[in-house]
Design a protein around this motif. Sequence first.
Motif, PDB file in Angstrom:
ATOM      1  N   ASP A  33       0.867  -1.176   0.000  1.00  0.00           N
ATOM      2  CA  ASP A  33       0.000   0.000   0.000  1.00  0.00           C
ATOM      3  C   ASP A  33       0.908   1.232   0.000  1.00  0.00           C
ATOM      4  OD1 ASP A  33      -1.507   2.250   0.848  1.00  0.00           O
ATOM      5  OD2 ASP A  33      -2.926   0.982   1.900  1.00  0.00           O
ATOM      6  N   PHE A  34       0.909   1.971  -1.105  1.00  0.00           N
ATOM      7  CA  PHE A  34       1.816   3.114  -1.225  1.00  0.00           C
ATOM      8  C   PHE A  34       1.651   4.115  -0.093  1.00  0.00           C
ATOM      9  CE2 PHE A  34       1.760   1.873  -5.796  1.00  0.00           C
ATOM     10  CZ  PHE A  34       3.105   1.577  -5.889  1.00  0.00           C
ATOM     11  N   GLU A  35       0.415   4.448   0.256  1.00  0.00           N
ATOM     12  CA  GLU A  35       0.188   5.451   1.297  1.00  0.00           C
ATOM     13  C   GLU A  35       0.786   5.018   2.626  1.00  0.00           C
ATOM     14  OE1 GLU A  35      -3.787   6.952   1.671  1.00  0.00           O
ATOM     15  OE2 GLU A  35      -4.029   7.017  -0.503  1.00  0.00           O
ATOM     16  N   LYS A  36       0.521   3.799   3.025  1.00  0.00           N
ATOM     17  CA  LYS A  36       1.009   3.332   4.322  1.00  0.00           C
ATOM     18  C   LYS A  36       2.490   2.991   4.291  1.00  0.00           C
ATOM     19  CE  LYS A  36      -3.386   1.350   5.939  1.00  0.00           C
ATOM     20  NZ  LYS A  36      -3.921   2.527   6.427  1.00  0.00           N
ATOM     21  N   ASP A  37       2.944   2.364   3.215  1.00  0.00           N
ATOM     22  CA  ASP A  37       4.320   1.884   3.172  1.00  0.00           C
ATOM     23  C   ASP A  37       5.347   2.991   2.953  1.00  0.00           C
ATOM     24  OD1 ASP A  37       3.419  -0.670   3.643  1.00  0.00           O
ATOM     25  OD2 ASP A  37       3.453  -1.269   1.538  1.00  0.00           O
ATOM     26  N   PHE A  38       4.977   4.086   2.307  1.00  0.00           N
ATOM     27  CA  PHE A  38       5.911   5.187   2.093  1.00  0.00           C
ATOM     28  C   PHE A  38       5.757   6.283   3.140  1.00  0.00           C
ATOM     29  CE2 PHE A  38       6.500   4.442  -2.744  1.00  0.00           C
ATOM     30  CZ  PHE A  38       7.477   3.508  -2.483  1.00  0.00           C
ATOM     31  N   GLU A  39       4.750   6.170   3.985  1.00  0.00           N
ATOM     32  CA  GLU A  39       4.414   7.238   4.919  1.00  0.00           C
ATOM     33  C   GLU A  39       5.551   7.616   5.861  1.00  0.00           C
ATOM     34  OE1 GLU A  39       0.650   8.320   7.713  1.00  0.00           O
ATOM     35  OE2 GLU A  39       1.418   6.274   7.851  1.00  0.00           O
ATOM     36  N   ASN A  40       6.299   6.636   6.381  1.00  0.00           N
ATOM     37  CA  ASN A  40       7.351   6.991   7.342  1.00  0.00           C
ATOM     38  C   ASN A  40       8.686   7.278   6.663  1.00  0.00           C
ATOM     39  OD1 ASN A  40       8.535   4.507   6.787  1.00  0.00           O
ATOM     40  ND2 ASN A  40       8.062   3.619   8.781  1.00  0.00           N
ATOM     41  N   GLY A  41       8.744   7.152   5.346  1.00  0.00           N
ATOM     42  CA  GLY A  41       9.929   7.534   4.588  1.00  0.00           C
ATOM     43  C   GLY A  41      11.009   6.476   4.483  1.00  0.00           C
ATOM     44  N   VAL A  42      10.925   5.388   5.250  1.00  0.00           N
ATOM     45  CA  VAL A  42      11.988   4.375   5.249  1.00  0.00           C
ATOM     46  C   VAL A  42      12.059   3.678   3.891  1.00  0.00           C
ATOM     47  CG1 VAL A  42      12.804   2.234   6.309  1.00  0.00           C
ATOM     48  CG2 VAL A  42      11.888   4.056   7.747  1.00  0.00           C
ATOM     49  N   LYS A  43      10.936   3.166   3.406  1.00  0.00           N
ATOM     50  CA  LYS A  43      10.930   2.469   2.118  1.00  0.00           C
ATOM     51  C   LYS A  43      11.125   3.445   0.959  1.00  0.00           C
ATOM     52  CE  LYS A  43       8.353  -1.547   3.653  1.00  0.00           C
ATOM     53  NZ  LYS A  43       7.149  -2.377   3.486  1.00  0.00           N
ATOM     54  N   LEU A  44      10.654   4.655   1.114  1.00  0.00           N
ATOM     55  CA  LEU A  44      10.867   5.665   0.085  1.00  0.00           C
ATOM     56  C   LEU A  44      12.367   5.968  -0.043  1.00  0.00           C
ATOM     57  CD1 LEU A  44       9.563   7.564  -1.959  1.00  0.00           C
ATOM     58  CD2 LEU A  44       9.280   9.226  -0.106  1.00  0.00           C
ATOM     59  N   CYS A  45      13.056   6.104   1.077  1.00  0.00           N
ATOM     60  CA  CYS A  45      14.504   6.332   1.052  1.00  0.00           C
ATOM     61  C   CYS A  45      15.238   5.119   0.490  1.00  0.00           C
ATOM     62  CB  CYS A  45      15.026   6.665   2.450  1.00  0.00           C
ATOM     63  SG  CYS A  45      14.621   8.339   2.993  1.00  0.00           S
ATOM     64  N   ALA A  46      14.749   3.916   0.804  1.00  0.00           N
ATOM     65  CA  ALA A  46      15.362   2.704   0.257  1.00  0.00           C
ATOM     66  C   ALA A  46      15.225   2.686  -1.265  1.00  0.00           C
ATOM     67  CB  ALA A  46      14.728   1.462   0.874  1.00  0.00           C
ATOM     68  N   HIS A  48       7.619  13.679  13.481  1.00  0.00           N
ATOM     69  CA  HIS A  48       8.769  14.534  13.159  1.00  0.00           C
ATOM     70  C   HIS A  48       9.869  13.721  12.482  1.00  0.00           C
ATOM     71  CE1 HIS A  48      11.698  17.722  13.403  1.00  0.00           C
ATOM     72  NE2 HIS A  48      12.531  16.886  14.006  1.00  0.00           N
ATOM     73  N   GLN A  49      10.144  12.524  13.001  1.00  0.00           N
ATOM     74  CA  GLN A  49      11.169  11.669  12.407  1.00  0.00           C
ATOM     75  C   GLN A  49      10.726  11.151  11.034  1.00  0.00           C
ATOM     76  OE1 GLN A  49      11.806   8.780  15.533  1.00  0.00           O
ATOM     77  NE2 GLN A  49      13.476   9.993  16.420  1.00  0.00           N
ATOM     78  N   GLU A  50       9.438  10.873  10.882  1.00  0.00           N
ATOM     79  CA  GLU A  50       8.917  10.465   9.576  1.00  0.00           C
ATOM     80  C   GLU A  50       9.099  11.592   8.558  1.00  0.00           C
ATOM     81  OE1 GLU A  50       4.873   9.401  10.418  1.00  0.00           O
ATOM     82  OE2 GLU A  50       5.440   7.481  11.313  1.00  0.00           O
ATOM     83  N   LEU A  51       8.804  12.828   8.991  1.00  0.00           N
ATOM     84  CA  LEU A  51       8.986  13.990   8.112  1.00  0.00           C
ATOM     85  C   LEU A  51      10.454  14.155   7.715  1.00  0.00           C
ATOM     86  CD1 LEU A  51       6.599  16.540   9.851  1.00  0.00           C
ATOM     87  CD2 LEU A  51       6.336  15.616   7.542  1.00  0.00           C
ATOM     88  N   GLN A 102       2.666  16.055   2.414  1.00  0.00           N
ATOM     89  CA  GLN A 102       1.732  15.338   1.558  1.00  0.00           C
ATOM     90  C   GLN A 102       1.984  13.832   1.606  1.00  0.00           C
ATOM     91  OE1 GLN A 102       3.039  18.361   0.174  1.00  0.00           O
ATOM     92  NE2 GLN A 102       1.116  19.271   0.799  1.00  0.00           N
ATOM     93  N   VAL A 103       3.173  13.426   2.054  1.00  0.00           N
ATOM     94  CA  VAL A 103       3.526  12.013   2.129  1.00  0.00           C
ATOM     95  C   VAL A 103       3.226  11.463   3.517  1.00  0.00           C
ATOM     96  CG1 VAL A 103       5.381  10.304   1.885  1.00  0.00           C
ATOM     97  CG2 VAL A 103       5.284  12.290   0.343  1.00  0.00           C
ATOM     98  N   VAL A 104       3.610  12.205   4.554  1.00  0.00           N
ATOM     99  CA  VAL A 104       3.372  11.778   5.933  1.00  0.00           C
ATOM    100  C   VAL A 104       1.990  12.233   6.344  1.00  0.00           C
ATOM    101  CG1 VAL A 104       4.134  11.982   8.319  1.00  0.00           C
ATOM    102  CG2 VAL A 104       5.830  11.921   6.498  1.00  0.00           C
ATOM    103  N   ILE A 105       1.180  11.284   6.791  1.00  0.00           N
ATOM    104  CA  ILE A 105      -0.173  11.604   7.254  1.00  0.00           C
ATOM    105  C   ILE A 105      -0.048  12.028   8.714  1.00  0.00           C
ATOM    106  CG2 ILE A 105      -2.514  10.723   7.592  1.00  0.00           C
ATOM    107  CD1 ILE A 105      -1.947  10.039   4.751  1.00  0.00           C
TER     108      ILE A 105
END
Length: 114
Positions: free
Chosen positions: A48-61, A82-85, A109-112
């Motif tokens: 799920d793109f919204e949930k899986d990219f929300e904290n930025g870890v997989k997006l950074c990967a 704050h850390q997710e942002l 817009q990425v972090v809910i």
Amino acid sequence: MDARASARSREGHAASAGVADKWVLIQENTFRNWVNEQLRPMNMTVTDFEKDFENGVKLCALITVLQGKSPGRVIQSPKNPHQELENVALALSAIANDNIRLVNIGKSQVVILI
């Protein structure tokens, strides 16, 4: 107007809502499969793109795999928004530094935020 309702066929004709929904799902599944193929070396998957990219870890990967270098210090287990942002900001900054224009996309817009 829903983006799905304004989908167009190859010929440029407006598609009906049912066809548009199907087309969007096909595009989403295709992109998810591509992302998962890129993340395979990192032993990560996206469902799920919204949930899986929300904290930025997989997006950074994903950015790391695509660019061949880390975007910076990624907080692997973010404990708060704050850390997710911070993680998402790293990813978006790396994308922007690759001369890719991000229009109206920011970390909030990425972090809910709750």
